[in-house]
Write a protein that holds these residues in place. Structure first.
Motif, PDB file in Angstrom:
ATOM      1  N   MET A 597      -0.774  -6.296   4.628  1.00 25.83           N
ATOM      2  CA  MET A 597       0.263  -5.576   3.901  1.00 25.83           C
ATOM      3  C   MET A 597      -0.326  -4.865   2.686  1.00 25.83           C
ATOM      4  SD  MET A 597       3.747  -7.155   2.208  1.00 25.83           S
ATOM      5  CE  MET A 597       4.240  -7.918   3.755  1.00 25.83           C
ATOM      6  N   ILE A 598      -1.185  -5.570   1.948  1.00 27.04           N
ATOM      7  CA  ILE A 598      -1.811  -4.984   0.763  1.00 27.04           C
ATOM      8  C   ILE A 598      -2.759  -3.853   1.155  1.00 27.04           C
ATOM      9  CG2 ILE A 598      -3.256  -5.452  -1.242  1.00 27.04           C
ATOM     10  CD1 ILE A 598      -0.380  -6.672  -1.206  1.00 27.04           C
ATOM     11  N   THR A 599      -3.459  -4.021   2.271  1.00 29.15           N
ATOM     12  CA  THR A 599      -4.370  -2.967   2.731  1.00 29.15           C
ATOM     13  C   THR A 599      -3.596  -1.707   3.091  1.00 29.15           C
ATOM     14  OG1 THR A 599      -5.929  -4.611   3.600  1.00 29.15           O
ATOM     15  CG2 THR A 599      -6.139  -2.372   4.422  1.00 29.15           C
ATOM     16  N   VAL A 600      -2.455  -1.862   3.758  1.00 27.81           N
ATOM     17  CA  VAL A 600      -1.627  -0.700   4.092  1.00 27.81           C
ATOM     18  C   VAL A 600      -1.171  -0.001   2.821  1.00 27.81           C
ATOM     19  CG1 VAL A 600       0.571   0.047   5.088  1.00 27.81           C
ATOM     20  CG2 VAL A 600      -0.834  -1.620   6.299  1.00 27.81           C
ATOM     21  N   GLY A 601      -0.702  -0.777   1.825  1.00 27.29           N
ATOM     22  CA  GLY A 601      -0.280  -0.179   0.558  1.00 27.29           C
ATOM     23  C   GLY A 601      -1.418   0.565  -0.125  1.00 27.29           C
ATOM     24  N   ASP A 602      -2.600  -0.019  -0.139  1.00 25.54           N
ATOM     25  CA  ASP A 602      -3.781   0.614  -0.742  1.00 25.54           C
ATOM     26  C   ASP A 602      -4.079   1.959  -0.073  1.00 25.54           C
ATOM     27  OD1 ASP A 602      -6.178   1.122  -2.034  1.00 25.54           O
ATOM     28  OD2 ASP A 602      -7.334  -0.167  -0.712  1.00 25.54           O
ATOM     29  N   ASP A 608      -1.551   9.641  -0.771  1.00 25.02           N
ATOM     30  CA  ASP A 608      -0.494  10.209  -1.614  1.00 25.02           C
ATOM     31  C   ASP A 608       0.902   9.800  -1.185  1.00 25.02           C
ATOM     32  OD1 ASP A 608      -2.179  11.479  -3.370  1.00 25.02           O
ATOM     33  OD2 ASP A 608      -2.216  13.336  -2.244  1.00 25.02           O
ATOM     34  N   LYS A 609       1.014   8.739  -0.407  1.00 19.58           N
ATOM     35  CA  LYS A 609       2.329   8.207  -0.047  1.00 19.58           C
ATOM     36  C   LYS A 609       2.698   7.161  -1.099  1.00 19.58           C
ATOM     37  CE  LYS A 609       1.599   8.856   4.929  1.00 19.58           C
ATOM     38  NZ  LYS A 609       1.529   8.192   6.262  1.00 19.58           N
ATOM     39  N   LEU A 610       2.953   7.663  -2.303  1.00 23.69           N
ATOM     40  CA  LEU A 610       3.042   6.762  -3.453  1.00 23.69           C
ATOM     41  C   LEU A 610       4.290   5.892  -3.436  1.00 23.69           C
ATOM     42  CD1 LEU A 610       1.706   9.209  -6.196  1.00 23.69           C
ATOM     43  CD2 LEU A 610       0.447   7.562  -4.800  1.00 23.69           C
ATOM     44  N   LYS A 611       5.429   6.446  -3.055  1.00 25.93           N
ATOM     45  CA  LYS A 611       6.664   5.660  -3.022  1.00 25.93           C
ATOM     46  C   LYS A 611       6.593   4.572  -1.946  1.00 25.93           C
ATOM     47  CE  LYS A 611       9.282   7.121  -6.325  1.00 25.93           C
ATOM     48  NZ  LYS A 611       9.697   6.172  -7.399  1.00 25.93           N
ATOM     49  N   GLU A 612       6.078   4.948  -0.746  1.00 23.29           N
ATOM     50  CA  GLU A 612       5.928   3.949   0.320  1.00 23.29           C
ATOM     51  C   GLU A 612       4.968   2.851  -0.106  1.00 23.29           C
ATOM     52  OE1 GLU A 612       5.704   7.247   0.623  1.00 23.29           O
ATOM     53  OE2 GLU A 612       6.135   7.929   2.657  1.00 23.29           O
ATOM     54  N   ALA A 613       3.892   3.271  -0.766  1.00 20.58           N
ATOM     55  CA  ALA A 613       2.903   2.295  -1.233  1.00 20.58           C
ATOM     56  C   ALA A 613       3.528   1.342  -2.251  1.00 20.58           C
ATOM     57  CB  ALA A 613       1.712   3.021  -1.846  1.00 20.58           C
ATOM     58  N   GLU A 614       4.278   1.886  -3.172  1.00 24.36           N
ATOM     59  CA  GLU A 614       4.898   1.046  -4.208  1.00 24.36           C
ATOM     60  C   GLU A 614       5.853   0.029  -3.593  1.00 24.36           C
ATOM     61  OE1 GLU A 614       7.663   1.432  -8.245  1.00 24.36           O
ATOM     62  OE2 GLU A 614       7.198   3.210  -7.045  1.00 24.36           O
ATOM     63  N   THR A 615       6.640   0.461  -2.613  1.00 19.89           N
ATOM     64  CA  THR A 615       7.598  -0.449  -1.970  1.00 19.89           C
ATOM     65  C   THR A 615       6.877  -1.611  -1.292  1.00 19.89           C
ATOM     66  OG1 THR A 615       9.122   1.395  -1.564  1.00 19.89           O
ATOM     67  CG2 THR A 615       9.414  -0.600  -0.233  1.00 19.89           C
TER      68      THR A 615
END
Length: 898
Positions: A597-602, A608-615
């Motif tokens: 999950m953390i790797t996907v967010g990173d 530049d998918k910042l909102k998806e990453a933050e969620t």
């Protein structure tokens, strides 16, 4: 006079032996005609003595014709006398044990019992006679043939089971090497993969041999054919059931007076034959001993196993048949096509390449195309597909008169013989071949194939078996192996027939999971070597849960490596798939789920998918603190990524706060010198630099750079990142040393990672920005263009880094008044406006707004210039009108004056 006496003695000895032998045979025949049968042991006498008599008659004829020298006659006299003695002993035994006509029933019973007691004695006598028979046979086939100027009585005997191939493609180099070895050493071996054309080369060599001089030659399986050859040569005793055909043929072959011959052992593929005992007491060392005497002849061996060629021929002189050249394969293919079927050279060459230049595959393709009335292009399109249709093409057995076994006409069936042979000879080699078929064709490392505790010697021996069959090749500069695509397809089909495909797919997956490294910098080279094989293995269908979990584990490792290489989209896709599998099998709170999950967010941040990453990172932080605890390294990794997502959204205060918390947690949990701690220190410096806290920034940059250099070495990506950041900081402070630092990092990064690695591109952009300031426009433009080109390829045109480089390039172009190109780049940026909002990515949104303002300025600048030019023109025209009016007024005044 002495010679005459010797001849008389010799002839007399022959006559005596013939006489007594004939009597014994006659007595046995008479008895058998009057009784039902004779004892089994005495039946052998009826077979052996006639053969002996026949040989003696031929020897006597040779002596009378003067073709048997006196030395040979003297040598044979003792043997003849001893043989006569043995036959007389047999006669005495027969007199005792064979019932007479007038014997009573009791006498017949007694003699029958006596015959049993004489069994061993009779057998010993028969053995002695057998040896004498071989001795006489030798002299029959060697000494009786006329010598000197007399013509040979042996007629030309030809045994070539196949007609000459009129479409044979002349492979001059190979045939020349074979002929040279036959001439120089009397032996030659032709080795190569099944279907490469070994037998056709051997057949052609036989016919070329026939073109030069009379001879006797054969193409056959060795032991079964020896009697047939002896029969064709009409060697005495060849049809006797107990005759030693090998001995008989060997004596003929070693006799110079029999002229030139070529003996061919075709398809000698079982290496076990070299160690097997021959059915002859005269060749205890096996087949090599049989082939040791060549006299006037030569021996040619064809084999799939190069080791057999080396041991049966001359070491180092085996001719390995490679695949055909493109021109040779094209010629062969055309020779089998009907004249009416036309096709382009390009299509034929593409087909030959796809068929690995293998003659059997080429001729079968031509036959298939002809029989099914399809084009070369259609056949090629089927062949280039994966799956059952390719197997169908390679498995078709179409008629081919050149091959001895119709069942082996197809490529797959031909190679299946090799696979079965390897399984019998070297089961470990068969296992390695099976595993290799599950990986990519090229560059298979030995580490994937060798067992943990397997000795290097045993492993190399098994690989040598595969190499000897021409099924695999080894690279010269590295311990990696490759195989042809057609071989791979055939092995996979072979495994399907054995119902072992799943076993080897599973083995390949588990092996890769075990050996694929972490993805850290020190393991990049190994990761790159294994990467093609992971792509192949991940395409295999494996349903069991243990395979699904292993597959997810491999995906997780690949995601780490892809992320380190800047392949963020690929990395996030693999991590997402691993996340789903682990969640399905282990539940939402599994540590493996949280890690992916953390790797996907990173990776989303880097895309530049910042909102998806933050969620994702917010959710992950909550779960990690619940499951792992706030101080766990994975929890801290998630916090660091979340602070970076906030930084990218220009939420600097939140980013700084969480970054400081992460740094403190890592110092306490991992220590001040841990790579993750130094990463937090570096990232906090970047956030503070953006906020303008320069004193603290310099401390963080210098400290992280020094510790990273000490821990990692000068070429590690972490060190280069710190150097690049510090160079940018120096430039912002007006320090002239910045350019030198950027160039050092760029040179190291290019050498270590290549031009398209994120580290290289970031440094290249920084250097362009650095040299842009002093007004060195041309060099800056060239660097910006190069960076833009690479970033579009590696990251895509919508990535924030690509947009930043494009905007900077437009600015420099404006400064040198290249407004047209600058406007083009600004319009490309503005076209992205629909994809971004101020909240989703503030940085990109601001660059789009800036681009709109600059484009408007450029367009107004053009318009103002044009208007100003137009006004100037109007002013000039007004002035001209005024001058004309003035002139007219002056002229009018003059007229009035007049």
């Amino acid at each position: 006079m002495a010679e005459a006496i010797a001849v008389i003695s010799f002839v007399s000895a022959i006559a005596g032996l013939i006489d007594i032998s004939s009597k014994v045979v006659k007595r046995l025949n008479d008895f058998q005609s009057k009784a039902n049968d004779i004892p089994q042991r005495f039946q052998q006498i009826k077979v052996i003595l006639p053969i002996t008599v026949n040989g003696l008659e031929r020897i006597r004829a040779g002596a009378q014709a003067g073709t048997l020298d006196s030395e040979a006659q003297k040598a044979l006299v003792p043997a003849l006398e001893a043989c006569e003695s043995q036959v007389r002993q047999l006669e005495e035994i027969l007199a005792k044990v064979l019932p007479a006509k007038n014997d009573s029933s009791w006498d017949k019973v007694k003699k029958a019992l006596q015959s049993l007691s004489k069994d061993k004695e009779v057998q010993d006598l028969l053995n002695d006679l057998d040896r004498y028979l071989l001795n006489f046979t030798f002299h029959t086939t060697s000494s009786v043939v006329p010598v000197g100027p007399q013509p040979m009585r042996m007629q030309q005997t030809i045994m070539i089971p196949k007609k000459r191939d009129l479409n044979f493609v002349n492979r001059t180099d190979i045939l020349s090497e074979v002929e040279r070895n036959l001439s120089d050493y009397g032996r030659a071996a032709i080795a190569g993969i099944g279907g490469v054309g070994k037998t056709q080369i051997a057949i052609e060599q036989c016919y070329r041999f026939l073109d030069d001089c009379p001879k006797s030659s054969t193409l056959s399986d060795f032991i079964e054919a020896c009697k047939t050859i002896a029969g064709e040569l009409q060697l005495p005793g060849w049809n006797h059931p107990k005759v030693d055909a090998l001995r008989l043929l060997h004596q003929w072959l070693k006799n110079d007076q029999n002229g030139k011959w070529l003996f061919v052992l075709d398809n000698t593929d079982d290496i076990g034959i070299l160690d097997e005992k021959l059915p002859s007491q005269f060749f205890p060392a096996g087949i090599n001993q049989f082939l040791s005497q060549r006299a006037s002849g030569a021996i040619l061996i064809t084999t799939r196993d190069n080791r057999i060629g080396e041991r049966l021929a001359i070491r180092g002189k085996t001719t390995t048949v490679p695949a055909m050249k493109t021109s040779e394969g094209s010629q062969l293919f055309r020779s089998y096509l009907p004249a009416a079927l036309s096709t382009s050279n390009d299509n034929i060459e593409r087909l030959v390449d796809a068929l690995e230049h293998l003659p059997l595959a080429i001729t079968q393709a031509a036959a298939y195309i002809t029989e099914n009335n399809i084009s070369v292009g259609e056949y090629l399109s089927i062949l280039q597909e994966a799956g059952a249709e390719v197997l169908e093409l390679l498995g078709v057995s179409l008629s081919d008169d050149r091959r001895s076994d119709p069942a082996s006409n197809s490529v797959i069936k031909t190679w299946k013989l090799s696979f079965d042979c390897i399984t019998k000879q070297d089961p470990r080699a068969a296992e390695i071949l099976s595993l290799m078929a599950m990986f990519d064709l090229q560059g298979i490392p030995a580490t994937l194939l060798r067992h943990d505790n397997e000795s290097r010697l045993l492993f190399m021996r098994s690989m040598s078996t595969l190499h000897s069959f021409s099924l695999v090749t080894k690279t010269i500069d590295a311990e990696t192996y490759s195989m042809h695509r057609l071989v791979q397809v055939s092995v996979q089909d072979w495994l399907e027939l054995q119902n072992t495909t799943f076993r080897w797919r599973r083995e390949a997956l588990f092996t890769l999971v075990k050996l694929f490294p972490s993805g850290d910098y020190d393991t990049w080279r190994v990761c790159e070597a294994l990467l093609p094989h992971t792509r192949v293995v991940l395409q295999h269908e494996l349903q069991p849960s243990d395979c699904a979990m292993k597959r997810a584990e491999l995906l997780q490792k690949l995601a780490w490596f892809d992320r380190s290489q800047g392949r963020y989209k690929s990395a996030s896709s693999k991590a997402q798939e691993a996340w789903n599998v682990f969640e399905r099998h282990q539940g939402e709170n599994s540590p493996m789920v949280l890690s992916n999950m953390i790797t996907v967010g990173d990776c989303f941040i880097e895309q530049d998918k910042l909102k998806e990453a933050e969620t994702i990172l917010q959710k992950g932080r909550i779960l990690q603190e619940q499951v792992l605890g706030s101080g766990h390294p994975e929890t801290l990794r998630g916090m660091g990524n979340l602070s970076w997502a906030w930084f990218k959204q220009r939420r600097y205060d939140e980013a700084e706060s969480l970054a400081r918390e992460t740094l403190t947690g890592r110092e306490q949990t991992l220590g001040s010198n841990h790579p993750d701690t130094l990463l937090s220190m570096n990232n906090l410096g970047i956030i503070l630099e953006e906020k303008g806290s320069f004193d603290e920034v310099e401390i963080f940059y210098k400290t992280s750079l020094a510790l990273r250099l000490q821990l990692r070495g000068p070429h590690h990506p972490d060190v280069l990142e710190s150097q690049s950041n510090f160079a940018g900081f120096l430039h912002d402070q007006g320090n002239q040393d910045a350019e030198y630092q950027f160039r050092l990092v760029l040179e190291s990064s290019r050498r270590a990672f290549g031009d398209q690695h994120p580290m290289t591109l970031s440094t290249m952009h920084g250097l362009a920005y650095c040299i842009h300031s002093p007004g060195r426009h041309d060099e800056a433009i060239n660097l910006y263009r190069l960076t833009l080109n690479f970033r579009e390829t590696a990251l895509g045109g919508e990535h924030v880094d690509t947009i930043t480089t494009r905007q900077n390039l437009a600015l420099v172009l404006e400064e040198i008044s290249n407004y047209e190109e600058a406007a083009q780049h600004l319009r490309i940026i503005i076209a992205l406006k629909a994809s971004y909002t101020k909240s989703s990515n503030p940085r990109v949104y601001e660059m789009i707004v800036e681009s709109e303002e600059r484009l408007e300025s450029i367009e107004k600048g053009f318009s103002i210039v044009e208007v100003e030019n137009e006004d100037e023109d109007y002013e000039d025209e007004d002035e001209d009108d005024e001058d004309e009016d003035k002139e007219e007024e002056e002229e009018a005044e003059d007229d009035n004056d007049d």
